[in-house]
Scaffold this active site. Structure first.
Site, PDB file in Angstrom:
ATOM      1  N   HIS A  32      36.705  41.517  42.794  1.00  0.00           N
ATOM      2  CA  HIS A  32      36.227  40.278  43.425  1.00  0.00           C
ATOM      3  C   HIS A  32      34.887  39.866  42.815  1.00  0.00           C
ATOM      4  O   HIS A  32      34.187  40.690  42.251  1.00  0.00           O
ATOM      5  CB  HIS A  32      35.914  40.514  44.913  1.00  0.00           C
ATOM      6  CG  HIS A  32      37.027  41.058  45.733  1.00  0.00           C
ATOM      7  ND1 HIS A  32      37.766  40.269  46.577  1.00  0.00           N
ATOM      8  CD2 HIS A  32      37.511  42.318  45.879  1.00  0.00           C
ATOM      9  CE1 HIS A  32      38.665  41.022  47.213  1.00  0.00           C
ATOM     10  NE2 HIS A  32      38.530  42.268  46.802  1.00  0.00           N
ATOM     11  N   TYR A  33      34.496  38.605  43.023  1.00  0.00           N
ATOM     12  CA  TYR A  33      33.065  38.289  42.953  1.00  0.00           C
ATOM     13  C   TYR A  33      32.593  38.004  44.366  1.00  0.00           C
ATOM     14  O   TYR A  33      33.396  37.640  45.243  1.00  0.00           O
ATOM     15  CB  TYR A  33      32.735  37.182  41.964  1.00  0.00           C
ATOM     16  CG  TYR A  33      33.218  35.769  42.236  1.00  0.00           C
ATOM     17  CD1 TYR A  33      33.123  35.164  43.488  1.00  0.00           C
ATOM     18  CD2 TYR A  33      33.730  34.998  41.191  1.00  0.00           C
ATOM     19  CE1 TYR A  33      33.538  33.853  43.705  1.00  0.00           C
ATOM     20  CE2 TYR A  33      34.157  33.692  41.399  1.00  0.00           C
ATOM     21  CZ  TYR A  33      34.043  33.132  42.659  1.00  0.00           C
ATOM     22  OH  TYR A  33      34.452  31.841  42.867  1.00  0.00           O
ATOM     23  N   THR A  34      31.267  38.154  44.572  1.00  0.00           N
ATOM     24  CA  THR A  34      30.745  37.996  45.931  1.00  0.00           C
ATOM     25  C   THR A  34      30.707  36.531  46.362  1.00  0.00           C
ATOM     26  O   THR A  34      30.897  36.231  47.534  1.00  0.00           O
ATOM     27  CB  THR A  34      29.321  38.585  46.031  1.00  0.00           C
ATOM     28  OG1 THR A  34      28.535  38.050  44.957  1.00  0.00           O
ATOM     29  CG2 THR A  34      29.365  40.103  45.929  1.00  0.00           C
ATOM     30  N   GLU A  97      33.425  44.551  44.906  1.00  0.00           N
ATOM     31  CA  GLU A  97      32.753  43.245  44.893  1.00  0.00           C
ATOM     32  C   GLU A  97      31.744  43.244  43.747  1.00  0.00           C
ATOM     33  O   GLU A  97      30.897  44.145  43.648  1.00  0.00           O
ATOM     34  CB  GLU A  97      32.029  42.980  46.212  1.00  0.00           C
ATOM     35  CG  GLU A  97      32.942  42.624  47.377  1.00  0.00           C
ATOM     36  CD  GLU A  97      33.432  41.173  47.330  1.00  0.00           C
ATOM     37  OE1 GLU A  97      33.031  40.419  46.416  1.00  0.00           O
ATOM     38  OE2 GLU A  97      34.231  40.806  48.214  1.00  0.00           O
ATOM     39  N   HIS A 139      41.244  39.165  42.850  1.00  0.00           N
ATOM     40  CA  HIS A 139      41.572  38.648  44.173  1.00  0.00           C
ATOM     41  C   HIS A 139      42.464  37.409  44.061  1.00  0.00           C
ATOM     42  O   HIS A 139      43.391  37.218  44.848  1.00  0.00           O
ATOM     43  CB  HIS A 139      40.280  38.324  44.929  1.00  0.00           C
ATOM     44  CG  HIS A 139      40.453  38.236  46.413  1.00  0.00           C
ATOM     45  ND1 HIS A 139      39.433  37.851  47.245  1.00  0.00           N
ATOM     46  CD2 HIS A 139      41.527  38.481  47.217  1.00  0.00           C
ATOM     47  CE1 HIS A 139      39.886  37.856  48.500  1.00  0.00           C
ATOM     48  NE2 HIS A 139      41.147  38.228  48.507  1.00  0.00           N
ATOM     49  N   ASP A 149      38.462  34.244  42.619  1.00  0.00           N
ATOM     50  CA  ASP A 149      37.626  35.314  42.068  1.00  0.00           C
ATOM     51  C   ASP A 149      38.456  36.462  41.482  1.00  0.00           C
ATOM     52  O   ASP A 149      39.581  36.673  41.917  1.00  0.00           O
ATOM     53  CB  ASP A 149      36.658  35.850  43.145  1.00  0.00           C
ATOM     54  CG  ASP A 149      37.349  36.443  44.372  1.00  0.00           C
ATOM     55  OD1 ASP A 149      38.321  35.847  44.860  1.00  0.00           O
ATOM     56  OD2 ASP A 149      36.910  37.508  44.847  1.00  0.00           O
TER      57      ASP A 149
HETATM   58 ZN   LIG Z   1      37.436  38.123  46.792  1.00  0.00          ZN
END
Ligand SMILES: [Zn+2]
Length: 263
Positions: A32-34, A97, A139, A149
């Site tokens: 993911h990215y935050t 993340e 994600h 993301d």
């Molecule tokens: Zn995500």
């Protein structure tokens, strides 16, 4: 974990992974990215009991790694999700993340120290849990209707060179096919490849999973259209997917043969 300095920041947001016979093994890694303005804001949210979200790890832009939830527990990172016909991937996955403001707050490249840490962390996780390359996902791959993301700037080729995830080098002739239309047969084959790779393809709503595929494997344009280049890229990734599943199956057969020999 070798070579990784992991800091602890326990999040209260986790549950069990189920009891036998409903215990499903860890078989997927989700990146993911935050998507928040700062690392601190993201850490606060991932540890806020009201937010009910979390991940197992968070990697800052300077490469600092935080553990929020132990791997043996189920972190709340994937939400409604589906991959290779399996839904609710929190039960079977580990979530990382990666700090980045995301498309909402100024999406930018993932810096080198951060990628070095992400690579080491991923290598360690897929090695310990024997997560196959085709089960390392973003994600957006598992929730394409809702998520973008880690996005098109994420360096999937680098991870694949380190043995994490699928990335066939694109055929140089492929770009010439960009924007060109495809016929009914080629379109059907492309959508079938898309589904075989793991994407949930709902008839009439093929755009989001196609865009997710493009963000990851043809990151120059993610318009959700199945043009000639996307179709060719789907075939390349599907070929590598087939080779990976076949290799895994052969290894399984070998183990079984050796087991019979010694027993
Ligand atoms: Zn995500």
């Amino acid at each position: 974990m070798r070579g990784l300095d992991i800091r602890e920041r326990p999040s209260p947001n986790h549950g069990d992974r189920g009891e036998p016979p409903n215990l499903r093994p860890i078989n997927t890694l989700v990146l993911h990215y935050t998507g928040m303005q700062s690392a601190e804001a993201a850490l606060d949210r991932l540890c806020d009991p009201e937010a009910k979200v979390s991940s197992h790890y968070l990697v800052e832009e300077d490469g600092a790694v935080w553990r929020l939830v132990p791997e043996a527990r189920r972190a709340f990172h994937a939400g409604v999700s589906c991959w290779l016909g399996e839904s609710d991937l929190n039960w079977v996955s580990i979530g990382i993340e990666i700090v980045n403001p995301g498309h909402e707050w100024g999406y930018r490249k993932f810096p080198e120290p951060q990628m070095t840490a992400v690579e080491a962390l991923c290598r360690d996780i897929v090695g310990r849990h024997r997560i196959p390359s085709y089960r390392v996902v973003g994600h957006s791959d598992i929730a394409p209707d809702r998520k973008a993301d880690p996005g098109e700037l994420f360096d999937w080729p680098r991870l694949a060179r380190a043995g994490v995830g699928l990335w066939p080098e694109p055929d140089p002739g492929l770009r010439r096919r960009r924007g060109r239309g495809v016929g009914i047969v080629e379109r059907a084959r492309g959508l079938s490849d898309l589904a075989r790779l793991g994407y949930e393809v709902v008839p009439g709503n093929e755009g989001p999973p196609l865009a997710a595929f493009q963000r990851r494997f043809r990151p120059e344009r993610w318009d959700g259209r199945l043009d000639g280049e996307t179709s060719g890229r789907l075939a390349e990734v599907a070929q590598l997917y087939d080779a990976s599943t076949a290799a895994l199956e052969a290894a399984r057969r070998d183990r079984f043969r050796n087991y019979r020999r010694v027993n």
